[in-house]
Design a protein around this motif. Sequence first.
Motif, PDB file in Angstrom:
ATOM      1  N   ILE A  66       0.861  -1.178   0.000  1.00 41.76           N
ATOM      2  CA  ILE A  66       0.000   0.000   0.000  1.00 41.76           C
ATOM      3  C   ILE A  66       0.902   1.235   0.000  1.00 41.76           C
ATOM      4  O   ILE A  66       2.104   1.142   0.240  1.00 41.76           O
ATOM      5  N   THR A  67       0.322   2.361  -0.246  1.00 43.14           N
ATOM      6  CA  THR A  67       1.049   3.616  -0.171  1.00 43.14           C
ATOM      7  C   THR A  67       0.549   4.371   1.045  1.00 43.14           C
ATOM      8  O   THR A  67      -0.660   4.516   1.242  1.00 43.14           O
ATOM      9  N   VAL A  68       1.484   4.832   1.858  1.00 41.25           N
ATOM     10  CA  VAL A  68       1.154   5.590   3.061  1.00 41.25           C
ATOM     11  C   VAL A  68       1.924   6.899   2.997  1.00 41.25           C
ATOM     12  O   VAL A  68       3.123   6.905   2.709  1.00 41.25           O
ATOM     13  N   THR A  69       1.250   7.988   3.264  1.00 39.27           N
ATOM     14  CA  THR A  69       1.897   9.293   3.278  1.00 39.27           C
ATOM     15  C   THR A  69       2.127   9.708   4.718  1.00 39.27           C
ATOM     16  O   THR A  69       1.192   9.740   5.516  1.00 39.27           O
ATOM     17  N   LEU A  70       3.398  10.000   5.044  1.00 40.66           N
ATOM     18  CA  LEU A  70       3.771  10.391   6.396  1.00 40.66           C
ATOM     19  C   LEU A  70       4.580  11.681   6.348  1.00 40.66           C
ATOM     20  O   LEU A  70       5.249  11.957   5.345  1.00 40.66           O
ATOM     21  N   PRO A  71       4.570  12.440   7.436  1.00 36.75           N
ATOM     22  CA  PRO A  71       5.452  13.603   7.500  1.00 36.75           C
ATOM     23  C   PRO A  71       6.910  13.155   7.338  1.00 36.75           C
ATOM     24  O   PRO A  71       7.303  12.104   7.836  1.00 36.75           O
ATOM     25  N   THR A  72       7.690  13.953   6.658  1.00 40.99           N
ATOM     26  CA  THR A  72       9.078  13.609   6.349  1.00 40.99           C
ATOM     27  C   THR A  72       9.861  13.206   7.591  1.00 40.99           C
ATOM     28  O   THR A  72      10.592  12.208   7.577  1.00 40.99           O
ATOM     29  N   GLU A  73       9.709  13.961   8.680  1.00 45.17           N
ATOM     30  CA  GLU A  73      10.475  13.644   9.893  1.00 45.17           C
ATOM     31  C   GLU A  73      10.097  12.296  10.493  1.00 45.17           C
ATOM     32  O   GLU A  73      10.903  11.667  11.162  1.00 45.17           O
ATOM     33  N   ALA A 108      12.248   9.949   8.266  1.00 43.90           N
ATOM     34  CA  ALA A 108      13.697  10.120   8.379  1.00 43.90           C
ATOM     35  C   ALA A 108      14.265   9.406   9.596  1.00 43.90           C
ATOM     36  O   ALA A 108      15.292   8.725   9.494  1.00 43.90           O
ATOM     37  N   GLU A 109      13.625   9.537  10.741  1.00 42.50           N
ATOM     38  CA  GLU A 109      14.155   8.926  11.965  1.00 42.50           C
ATOM     39  C   GLU A 109      14.191   7.397  11.898  1.00 42.50           C
ATOM     40  O   GLU A 109      15.207   6.796  12.205  1.00 42.50           O
ATOM     41  N   PRO A 110      13.101   6.723  11.524  1.00 44.27           N
ATOM     42  CA  PRO A 110      13.183   5.263  11.435  1.00 44.27           C
ATOM     43  C   PRO A 110      14.234   4.785  10.427  1.00 44.27           C
ATOM     44  O   PRO A 110      14.892   3.769  10.649  1.00 44.27           O
ATOM     45  N   ARG A 111      14.409   5.515   9.347  1.00 39.16           N
ATOM     46  CA  ARG A 111      15.409   5.126   8.345  1.00 39.16           C
ATOM     47  C   ARG A 111      16.820   5.163   8.919  1.00 39.16           C
ATOM     48  O   ARG A 111      17.694   4.446   8.448  1.00 39.16           O
ATOM     49  N   LYS A 112      17.043   6.011   9.925  1.00 43.56           N
ATOM     50  CA  LYS A 112      18.347   6.063  10.579  1.00 43.56           C
ATOM     51  C   LYS A 112      18.597   4.789  11.399  1.00 43.56           C
ATOM     52  O   LYS A 112      19.737   4.412  11.633  1.00 43.56           O
ATOM     53  N   LEU A 113      17.516   4.158  11.833  1.00 45.68           N
ATOM     54  CA  LEU A 113      17.617   3.014  12.727  1.00 45.68           C
ATOM     55  C   LEU A 113      17.484   1.661  12.044  1.00 45.68           C
ATOM     56  O   LEU A 113      17.968   0.656  12.560  1.00 45.68           O
ATOM     57  N   THR A 114      16.807   1.625  10.887  1.00 43.47           N
ATOM     58  CA  THR A 114      16.525   0.345  10.261  1.00 43.47           C
ATOM     59  C   THR A 114      16.355   0.497   8.761  1.00 43.47           C
ATOM     60  O   THR A 114      16.010   1.573   8.271  1.00 43.47           O
ATOM     61  N   ASP A 115      16.597  -0.593   8.058  1.00 42.48           N
ATOM     62  CA  ASP A 115      16.297  -0.642   6.627  1.00 42.48           C
ATOM     63  C   ASP A 115      14.875  -1.134   6.393  1.00 42.48           C
ATOM     64  O   ASP A 115      14.402  -1.169   5.267  1.00 42.48           O
ATOM     65  N   ASN A 116      14.199  -1.564   7.471  1.00 42.96           N
ATOM     66  CA  ASN A 116      12.864  -2.155   7.357  1.00 42.96           C
ATOM     67  C   ASN A 116      11.813  -1.223   7.946  1.00 42.96           C
ATOM     68  O   ASN A 116      11.179  -1.537   8.949  1.00 42.96           O
ATOM     69  N   VAL A 117      11.628  -0.067   7.334  1.00 49.40           N
ATOM     70  CA  VAL A 117      10.619   0.884   7.811  1.00 49.40           C
ATOM     71  C   VAL A 117       9.232   0.260   7.712  1.00 49.40           C
ATOM     72  O   VAL A 117       8.392   0.450   8.586  1.00 49.40           O
ATOM     73  N   SER A 118       8.996  -0.539   6.679  1.00 51.89           N
ATOM     74  CA  SER A 118       7.693  -1.210   6.537  1.00 51.89           C
ATOM     75  C   SER A 118       7.400  -2.083   7.746  1.00 51.89           C
ATOM     76  O   SER A 118       6.266  -2.134   8.233  1.00 51.89           O
TER      77      SER A 118
END
Length: 82
Positions: free
Chosen positions: A7-14, A17-27
């Motif tokens: 699915i496509t989910v729209t989230l605020p950029t911040e 950004a933070e989860p991407r710093k911690l993991t490659d598995n944001v999903s």
Amino acid sequence: MADTTRITVTLPTEQVAEPRKLTDNVSGDVAEAVARQLRHQLLGADLLRHQEENGAFSEEELAEARSRIFGATDADGSASAA
């Protein structure tokens, strides 16, 4: 592996950004957050249904629940040092 649906989910950029710093598995993190929210809503519905059938929770029942969830607390409600 569990079935998945893209699915496509729209989230605020911040919030991305933070989860991407911690993991490659944001999903995976998003799926976990959705599961946690669903459990929260289902528990709330169960508690409301219980109160509708049995009346409001007493202060003693609420204190027992808090103790089971958060551990022993002092009279003022703060966690006691063990």
